[in-house]
Design a protein around this motif. Structure first.
Motif, PDB file in Angstrom:
ATOM      1  N   ARG A 135      -5.043 -41.447  28.671  1.00 50.10           N
ATOM      2  CA  ARG A 135      -3.727 -41.049  29.183  1.00 50.10           C
ATOM      3  C   ARG A 135      -2.827 -42.265  29.383  1.00 50.10           C
ATOM      4  O   ARG A 135      -1.621 -42.216  29.096  1.00 50.10           O
ATOM      5  N   MET A 136      -3.399 -43.359  29.846  1.00 50.41           N
ATOM      6  CA  MET A 136      -2.618 -44.565  30.065  1.00 50.41           C
ATOM      7  C   MET A 136      -2.073 -45.124  28.751  1.00 50.41           C
ATOM      8  O   MET A 136      -0.895 -45.477  28.645  1.00 50.41           O
ATOM      9  N   LEU A 137      -2.925 -45.181  27.725  1.00 49.38           N
ATOM     10  CA  LEU A 137      -2.491 -45.714  26.437  1.00 49.38           C
ATOM     11  C   LEU A 137      -1.433 -44.828  25.797  1.00 49.38           C
ATOM     12  O   LEU A 137      -0.455 -45.319  25.225  1.00 49.38           O
ATOM     13  N   ASP A 138      -1.643 -43.523  25.875  1.00 48.27           N
ATOM     14  CA  ASP A 138      -0.648 -42.603  25.299  1.00 48.27           C
ATOM     15  C   ASP A 138       0.700 -42.773  25.990  1.00 48.27           C
ATOM     16  O   ASP A 138       1.752 -42.798  25.338  1.00 48.27           O
ATOM     17  N   ALA A 139       0.687 -42.904  27.324  1.00 45.69           N
ATOM     18  CA  ALA A 139       1.930 -43.064  28.067  1.00 45.69           C
ATOM     19  C   ALA A 139       2.610 -44.386  27.750  1.00 45.69           C
ATOM     20  O   ALA A 139       3.834 -44.464  27.628  1.00 45.69           O
ATOM     21  N   ALA A 140       1.815 -45.450  27.595  1.00 46.40           N
ATOM     22  CA  ALA A 140       2.390 -46.760  27.294  1.00 46.40           C
ATOM     23  C   ALA A 140       3.047 -46.765  25.920  1.00 46.40           C
ATOM     24  O   ALA A 140       4.132 -47.330  25.734  1.00 46.40           O
ATOM     25  N   GLU A 141       2.414 -46.123  24.946  1.00 52.99           N
ATOM     26  CA  GLU A 141       2.967 -46.109  23.593  1.00 52.99           C
ATOM     27  C   GLU A 141       4.183 -45.191  23.491  1.00 52.99           C
ATOM     28  O   GLU A 141       5.039 -45.375  22.619  1.00 52.99           O
ATOM     29  N   ALA A 142       4.277 -44.200  24.386  1.00 52.34           N
ATOM     30  CA  ALA A 142       5.418 -43.282  24.363  1.00 52.34           C
ATOM     31  C   ALA A 142       6.610 -43.819  25.138  1.00 52.34           C
ATOM     32  O   ALA A 142       7.705 -43.255  25.061  1.00 52.34           O
ATOM     33  N   ALA A 143       6.422 -44.894  25.885  1.00 51.16           N
ATOM     34  CA  ALA A 143       7.514 -45.433  26.698  1.00 51.16           C
ATOM     35  C   ALA A 143       8.584 -46.054  25.804  1.00 51.16           C
ATOM     36  O   ALA A 143       8.289 -46.591  24.733  1.00 51.16           O
ATOM     37  N   PRO A 144       9.858 -46.015  26.214  1.00 47.07           N
ATOM     38  CA  PRO A 144      10.933 -46.632  25.423  1.00 47.07           C
ATOM     39  C   PRO A 144      10.717 -48.132  25.265  1.00 47.07           C
ATOM     40  O   PRO A 144      10.120 -48.771  26.134  1.00 47.07           O
ATOM     41  N   PRO A 145      11.203 -48.733  24.172  1.00 43.48           N
ATOM     42  CA  PRO A 145      10.989 -50.171  23.938  1.00 43.48           C
ATOM     43  C   PRO A 145      11.562 -51.059  25.033  1.00 43.48           C
ATOM     44  O   PRO A 145      11.048 -52.145  25.283  1.00 43.48           O
ATOM     45  N   ARG A 149       5.237 -49.912  31.277  1.00 45.76           N
ATOM     46  CA  ARG A 149       4.813 -50.645  30.086  1.00 45.76           C
ATOM     47  C   ARG A 149       3.302 -50.603  29.903  1.00 45.76           C
ATOM     48  O   ARG A 149       2.803 -50.780  28.792  1.00 45.76           O
ATOM     49  N   VAL A 150       2.561 -50.367  30.984  1.00 48.27           N
ATOM     50  CA  VAL A 150       1.105 -50.288  30.872  1.00 48.27           C
ATOM     51  C   VAL A 150       0.593 -48.879  31.115  1.00 48.27           C
ATOM     52  O   VAL A 150      -0.582 -48.673  31.384  1.00 48.27           O
ATOM     53  N   GLY A 151       1.508 -47.909  31.036  1.00 47.95           N
ATOM     54  CA  GLY A 151       1.073 -46.515  31.095  1.00 47.95           C
ATOM     55  C   GLY A 151       1.065 -45.895  32.464  1.00 47.95           C
ATOM     56  O   GLY A 151       0.553 -44.781  32.632  1.00 47.95           O
ATOM     57  N   ALA A 152       1.649 -46.554  33.472  1.00 44.40           N
ATOM     58  CA  ALA A 152       1.697 -45.965  34.804  1.00 44.40           C
ATOM     59  C   ALA A 152       2.752 -44.862  34.854  1.00 44.40           C
ATOM     60  O   ALA A 152       3.611 -44.750  33.964  1.00 44.40           O
TER      61      ALA A 152
END
Length: 430
Positions: free
Chosen positions: A173-183, A190-193
């Protein structure tokens, strides 16, 4: 308390720290002596009880508080009976506000669980030791569970383990959230929080943007080389985590691909230490993927990179991994050579622990091919390193095991006196 090897030190600190609980009135003693085939460790634990009482007495005297001296060391029957008598001495040699005693028993190794459990049952049932409470730090697989099981509701059980499945779900879940965050996102997102989707905070007046691309641009403008400060560092972290996640999910091929990309990123950034570390992990993933040949080549490349960059500690780790591969293929002579080279690199790095481990493994590999003289030389060298090292390093290493192995070799050759001295030395090391 049942725990795993990686959490043992933390569990031990948590248990021992309860002595400082505001409602506690009992002194704590900590016993980590091993239970081996040669000795159950009760004599060593007795001496540790006396040493800890002496240390507590000295510290209390600094605060103007008197703690009674212990009588002479008890000698009653065998080692277990003497240990029980020593506990009774501690119960009597107490400060006015002390109540009972808490023994934190956390053996570093349990080779004879049945014998240790039987001994604990005797101590728990002894009439004069009713005021003694016990905290057992039980390693995985559980060795002391039968004792708690027999006590039933009188014993409180705690499982101090990581839920692997839940940990993997959290990581995904953390990785998915980090990769979906805007640039341009900053902060924990930035780390999926947790973060409001698509929302970036306003820039702080007088502060430059903190997103990875802006950091890269600022560093280029200032002529500063920090390869992992911006977008490259973010990408490296994600690749490493994705590789670890794939490995935990049983997808070693995917793990190899992600980890190889992480290694290449470090090579492109001319980061020798980071590239070597990525290479060591890549080799492990290749072994899991069933490609031992490529893994061996990766470990050789990692050692060469480490030597060129002046990183002997990482070079030693690469040799450890290479030696393990040779052992797996039953190539004991090649393993001995790999571990011997690892020992030389470990010695160069100044790590006594790594040096002792490498020499132990080199000696065992030599013994496996029938070269007892070379094995004895390696083990003797390991003991020399241990003699020159500090007590914490010796305790954390396998120096005691090396001493016992060399003692067994001497005993087979009829050198009984040397064997007995080494066995005594092994107990001191533990």
């Amino acid at each position: 308390m049942r725990t795993s090897a990686d959490l043992r030190a933390t569990a031990l600190r948590l248990a021992a720290a309860q002595e400082l609980h505001p409602e506690n009135r009992s002194p704590f003693v900590l016993l980590e002596d091993a239970c081996t085939a040669a000795s159950e460790g009760w004599s060593e634990r007795l001496e540790r009880l006396r040493a800890q009482h002496a240390e507590r007495k000295a510290r209390m005297e600094q605060e103007g508080v008197r703690l009674p001296e212990l009588p002479e060391r008890p000698v009653i029957g065998g080692p277990l009976a003497s240990f029980g008598a020593q506990l009774m001495q501690l119960l009597n040699a107490r400060a006015d506000w002390h109540e009972g005693l808490v023994v934190v028993l956390a053996p570093t190794r349990v080779e004879r669980p049945d014998a240790l459990c039987d001994a604990l049952r005797v101590l728990l049932g002894a009439s004069g030791l009713g005021a003694v409470r016990w905290i057992l730090i039980d390693p995985e697989p559980a060795a002391l569970e039968p004792v708690a099981g027999q006590l039933g509701e009188q014993a409180m059980r705690t499982v101090f383990l990581v839920d692997e499945a839940e940990a993997q779900r959290d990581l995904a879940r953390m990785l998915d959230a980090a990769e979906a965050a805007p640039p341009d996102i900053v902060g924990p997102a930035r780390v999926g929080a947790a973060w409001p989707r698509g929302v970036s905070p306003p820039l702080r007046p007088g502060h430059p943007p903190a997103d990875p691309e802006s950091i890269d641009a600022l560093l280029r403008e200032e002529g500063v080389s920090l390869p992992l400060a911006g977008s490259r560092g973010t990408e490296l972290a994600r690749l490493v985590l994705r590789a670890a996640q794939a490995m935990r999910r049983g997808q070693p091929v995917e793990a190899v691909q992600q980890q190889a990309r992480a290694r290449d990123l470090c090579v492109q950034a001319d980061l020798a230490r980071e590239a070597t570390l990525m290479e060591l992990v890549l080799g492990a993933y290749l072994v899991a993927a069933g490609d031992a040949g490529r893994a061996a080549r990766i470990y050789v490349a990692a050692r060469e990179r480490a030597e060129q960059a002046g990183l002997p500690d990482l070079g030693a780790q690469a040799q450890f991994a290479l030696g393990a591969l040779h052992l797996r293929a039953r190539e004991h002579a090649e393993a001995a050579v790999a571990y011997a080279r690892g020992a030389a690199l470990a010695r160069e790095s100044g790590s006594a622990i790594l040096t002792i481990e490498a020499l132990r493994l080199a000696g065992q590999a030599q013994l496996d091919v029938g070269n007892a003289d070379a094995a004895a030389q390696s083990w003797a060298a390991a003991i020399e390193v241990a003699d020159a090292a500090g007590a914490p390093e010796v305790k954390a290493s396998s120096a005691a095991e090396v001493a016992r192995a060399l003692a067994a070799l001497f005993r087979r050759r009829g050198l009984r006196d040397k064997a007995e001295r080494l066995e005594e030395r092994s107990r001191d090391m533990e």
